[in-house]
Design a protein around this motif. Structure first.
Motif, PDB file in Angstrom:
ATOM      1  N   ILE A 155      39.461  44.951  37.828  1.00 46.63           N
ATOM      2  CA  ILE A 155      39.015  45.227  39.192  1.00 46.63           C
ATOM      3  C   ILE A 155      37.552  45.644  39.101  1.00 46.63           C
ATOM      4  N   VAL A 156      36.681  44.792  39.629  1.00 44.76           N
ATOM      5  CA  VAL A 156      35.245  45.005  39.539  1.00 44.76           C
ATOM      6  C   VAL A 156      34.777  45.976  40.619  1.00 44.76           C
ATOM      7  N   SER A 157      35.284  45.804  41.841  1.00 40.88           N
ATOM      8  CA  SER A 157      34.893  46.692  42.933  1.00 40.88           C
ATOM      9  C   SER A 157      35.879  46.578  44.083  1.00 40.88           C
ATOM     10  N   HIS A 203      42.084  47.632  34.529  1.00 42.59           N
ATOM     11  CA  HIS A 203      42.704  46.377  34.110  1.00 42.59           C
ATOM     12  C   HIS A 203      44.114  46.280  34.687  1.00 42.59           C
ATOM     13  N   LYS A 204      44.445  45.092  35.172  1.00 40.55           N
ATOM     14  CA  LYS A 204      45.763  44.788  35.734  1.00 40.55           C
ATOM     15  C   LYS A 204      46.242  43.485  35.113  1.00 40.55           C
ATOM     16  N   TYR A 205      47.543  43.223  35.243  1.00 36.20           N
ATOM     17  CA  TYR A 205      48.118  42.004  34.693  1.00 36.20           C
ATOM     18  C   TYR A 205      49.098  41.416  35.688  1.00 36.20           C
ATOM     19  N   THR A 250      37.823  40.971  41.774  1.00 35.08           N
ATOM     20  CA  THR A 250      38.342  40.972  40.407  1.00 35.08           C
ATOM     21  C   THR A 250      37.633  39.941  39.542  1.00 35.08           C
ATOM     22  N   LYS A 251      37.788  40.112  38.242  1.00 34.96           N
ATOM     23  CA  LYS A 251      37.244  39.152  37.282  1.00 34.96           C
ATOM     24  C   LYS A 251      38.286  38.963  36.196  1.00 34.96           C
TER      25      LYS A 251
END
Length: 170
Positions: free
Chosen positions: A139-141, A128-130, A155-156
């Motif tokens: 970050i999904v992949s 997780h990022k913000y 990302t999602k």
């Protein structure tokens, strides 16, 4: 009695000690905090700086104790799958481990409410990022670009209600 030159020397020494103290961690509870890290072959890694930033960010909601919540298991490398039990004498702080820059970004946000949202986001997981203006995302992949130069990060966005509600982290 001290003469003027002795007083000046004493003040200079005191100023050096005070300045050195300013670069240390701010929260005594974070002093010497370390986390088990599988990435470094089971090495124990300092998380003092990330812990200090986390405590600073979450203090506004009274949830700074969440910075020191630990987990006993960790996800292993993707090739092996599954999870690894952290040795009983060690702690594992996934939300702090190797995340000094992420926590520093949170603490540098000027608005207390947004700073807290950032911290609540980072507590959700290591991917997780913000970003101010965007909010929390996962970050999904990551994929290597054609030709091997650079990578694409997929990302999602994460709904705010899943990590933050009414001035507190979920």
């Amino acid at each position: 009695m001290m003469d003027q030159s002795q007083r000046t020397a004493l003040l200079a020494v005191a100023a050096v000690f005070l300045a050195a103290g300013c670069t240390s961690i701010e929260n005594e509870v974070c002093k010497d905090r370390e986390s088990f890290s599988l990435d470094f072959g089971g090495k124990i890694v300092s998380v003092e700086d990330a812990c200090d930033e986390c405590v600073t960010v979450l203090t506004v909601s009274g949830q700074s104790s969440r910075c020191l919540e630990t987990r006993r298991t960790m996800t292993a490398f993707k090739e092996s799958g599954g999870s690894v039990q952290v040795p009983s004498k060690h702690k594992y702080y996934p939300h702090l481990l190797e995340r000094e820059d992420d926590w520093d970004d949170c603490s540098s946000i000027g608005d207390n409410d947004e700073r807290l949202k950032c911290g609540c986001c980072l507590l959700q997981g290591t991917r997780h990022k913000y970003e101010s203006g965007r909010g929390c995302y996962n970050i999904v992949s990551t994929e290597r670009r054609a030709g091997g130069f650079g990578k694409t990060i997929n990302t999602k966005d994460v709904p705010q209600s899943s990590y933050y509600y009414s001035g507190r982290c979920r």
